[in-house]
Design a protein around this motif. Sequence first.
Motif, short mmCIF file in Angstrom:
data_model
loop_
_atom_site.label_atom_id
_atom_site.label_comp_id
_atom_site.label_asym_id
_atom_site.label_seq_id
_atom_site.Cartn_x
_atom_site.Cartn_y
_atom_site.Cartn_z
N ASP A 220 -4.49 14.62 5.81
CA ASP A 220 -4.48 15.97 6.37
C ASP A 220 -5.20 16.06 7.71
N ARG A 221 -5.84 14.97 8.11
CA ARG A 221 -6.61 14.98 9.36
C ARG A 221 -5.90 14.20 10.46
N VAL A 222 -4.63 13.88 10.24
CA VAL A 222 -3.84 13.11 11.21
C VAL A 222 -3.04 14.06 12.08
N ARG A 223 -3.22 13.98 13.39
CA ARG A 223 -2.34 14.66 14.34
C ARG A 223 -1.21 13.74 14.77
N ALA A 224 -1.56 12.50 15.18
CA ALA A 224 -0.56 11.51 15.59
C ALA A 224 -1.21 10.13 15.49
N VAL A 225 -0.47 9.15 14.98
CA VAL A 225 -0.96 7.78 14.86
C VAL A 225 0.11 6.82 15.35
N VAL A 226 -0.22 6.04 16.37
CA VAL A 226 0.67 5.00 16.89
C VAL A 226 0.19 3.65 16.36
N LEU A 227 1.13 2.86 15.85
CA LEU A 227 0.86 1.50 15.37
C LEU A 227 1.67 0.54 16.23
N GLU A 228 1.00 -0.17 17.13
CA GLU A 228 1.68 -1.05 18.10
C GLU A 228 1.37 -2.51 17.78
N GLY A 229 2.40 -3.27 17.38
CA GLY A 229 2.18 -4.65 16.94
C GLY A 229 1.63 -4.61 15.52
N VAL A 230 2.50 -4.40 14.54
CA VAL A 230 2.12 -3.88 13.22
C VAL A 230 1.69 -4.99 12.26
N PHE A 231 0.51 -4.79 11.65
CA PHE A 231 0.05 -5.66 10.57
C PHE A 231 0.51 -5.15 9.22
N ASP A 232 0.86 -6.10 8.36
CA ASP A 232 1.31 -5.78 7.01
C ASP A 232 0.24 -6.23 6.03
N HIS A 233 -0.43 -5.27 5.40
CA HIS A 233 -1.56 -5.56 4.51
C HIS A 233 -1.13 -5.59 3.05
N SER A 234 0.11 -6.03 2.82
CA SER A 234 0.60 -6.02 1.44
C SER A 234 1.10 -7.38 0.96
N LEU A 235 0.98 -8.39 1.79
CA LEU A 235 1.61 -9.68 1.48
C LEU A 235 0.71 -10.59 0.66
N GLY A 236 1.31 -11.35 -0.25
CA GLY A 236 0.62 -12.43 -0.91
C GLY A 236 0.37 -13.55 0.07
N VAL A 237 -0.53 -14.48 -0.30
CA VAL A 237 -0.94 -15.50 0.66
C VAL A 237 0.23 -16.37 1.09
N ARG A 409 2.94 -13.11 16.82
CA ARG A 409 1.72 -12.86 16.05
C ARG A 409 1.92 -11.81 14.97
N THR A 410 2.36 -10.65 15.34
CA THR A 410 2.71 -9.63 14.34
C THR A 410 4.24 -9.55 14.33
N GLY A 411 4.83 -10.40 13.51
CA GLY A 411 6.28 -10.56 13.52
C GLY A 411 7.01 -9.28 13.15
N TYR A 412 8.26 -9.22 13.59
CA TYR A 412 9.07 -8.03 13.36
C TYR A 412 9.25 -7.76 11.87
N ALA A 413 9.24 -8.80 11.05
CA ALA A 413 9.38 -8.61 9.61
C ALA A 413 8.21 -7.79 9.05
N TRP A 414 7.03 -7.94 9.63
CA TRP A 414 5.89 -7.14 9.18
C TRP A 414 6.13 -5.66 9.49
N ALA A 415 6.62 -5.38 10.70
CA ALA A 415 6.84 -3.98 11.09
C ALA A 415 7.89 -3.33 10.20
N THR A 416 8.96 -4.05 9.91
CA THR A 416 10.01 -3.46 9.08
C THR A 416 9.51 -3.25 7.64
N ASN A 417 8.67 -4.15 7.16
CA ASN A 417 8.14 -3.99 5.80
C ASN A 417 7.19 -2.81 5.72
N VAL A 418 6.32 -2.65 6.72
CA VAL A 418 5.43 -1.49 6.73
C VAL A 418 6.24 -0.20 6.86
N ALA A 419 7.29 -0.22 7.68
CA ALA A 419 8.14 0.97 7.82
C ALA A 419 8.77 1.34 6.48
#
Length: 469
Positions: A220-237, A409-419
């Motif tokens: 509720d405290r977000v006005r706008a958030v840009v994520l440029e070069g996206v990290f995916d914090h959901s992957l197994g090792v 470094r932050t591959g496109y597959a990470w961005a699509t997975n986060v999306a």
Amino acid sequence: MNRRSSALAVAVLVLIGGAPAPARADPAPPRLVWGECADDLPNVPLDPAVRCARLRLPVDRSRPHGPTFELAVARRAARVPARRVGTLVFGPGGPGDSGVERIRRGDRFSDELLDRFDLVSFDPRTVARSAAPVCAPDPAPRRPPIPLAGPADFAAAVAWNQALWERCRPTSAVFDHADTLSTVHDLEALRRALGERRLTFHGSSYGTLLGQQYAERYPDRVRAVVLEGVFDHSLGVRAFVRTQAAALQDAFDEFVAWCDRSVECVLHGRDVRSVWAGVLARADRGEYAPRTAFDVTAVALGMLAGPRWPQLAAEIRGMDAGSPPGELRLSVAVGVFCADWPAPVRDYDEYAGLVREATAAAPDVRYGAGLLAVQTCLGWPAPVRNPPHRLRVHTRTPLLLLNARHDPRTGYAWATNVARQLGRHGRLVTYEGWGHGTYQRTDCTTAVVDRYLVDGVLPAPGARCPAAP
């Protein structure tokens, strides 16, 4: 990048985690008292438009009246106050990048953002001016090579890491409380200290993890958030190592294609993959000792991030002629990195399996940054403070994601997975080009971000920006 050195900035996340706890109300933060910044950046003169402050915060949010530390903050005032929109907070990457230095330099933002926002950033916990530890390696034991060569190397890597951390720990109050979730609460305290009703944020690279987790904890405290070069914090090792290696291989493939078609490439007319394989073979035979094949790969990782294809071609030609690669210089905030990402690798056999996983995904470049990430955190105490998990974001304004199609470094597959995880609460814009960091690549990428931050305008679903010519 110096021709005889290669910088490798890595960042990484993984594994499984539980649902986030509900956001809690914080006590009122201390007031920010702005003053002159320290004159501590070579060739960057002090600018009267930039002021600095220190925000005193709890080391451990669960102990609000316990020990504290000071968060270093910088602000660049909007150049056109009459058109000022508000305050934009920049989330630095790395982990280990200094946000204070970004604001001091002022080169990370378009003219429109410089005109219309007060631009604020900070040095996250353990970085630069915010309780950075002093933890120089002990010169006595040899640091194990990358990749590790056997069980003895594996045991030595764990011992080397743990000895390093023991030297770090007493020199920084926040070394054991440097995870990104702790910084999320620092960011919320900063928002309140700045007097902003809602947060306007632009995170770059590892800073995108901060933006994701802030939106998750404080929707509720977000006005706008840009994520440029996206990290995916959901992957197994294994998935993490595989996807990082695949991203580097994809970027290398693009470099080879450029060399094949461009006379600007000093390897034009030669079989670039064969030359590269020969360089790796020389490294395997010890001809560049003490540099290794991983140091060769690090040259590619550093230059493909630009991308700096002509320089990479020249480096490969030099190594083919016998010149060794530059020394690998790891500059990463370990207290952040390892507390965000567990490396549950029990023994050398598991580690060797990860090496095989990377090589299968990246037959030319072999490793990617993922193996360095694993080795950096071997032996870190479990469980980690900020365990990875799938995002659960429910903001009124969707987050804006921007990623290059060919990012090593932050591959496109990470961005699509986060999306996919964000669903209707996120909007991915694809830059159909190369390199790590895309905001000011073209007029299109700049306009997409600026219109969102200034006016709250989202691009159409599936929006794309063509590659720079």
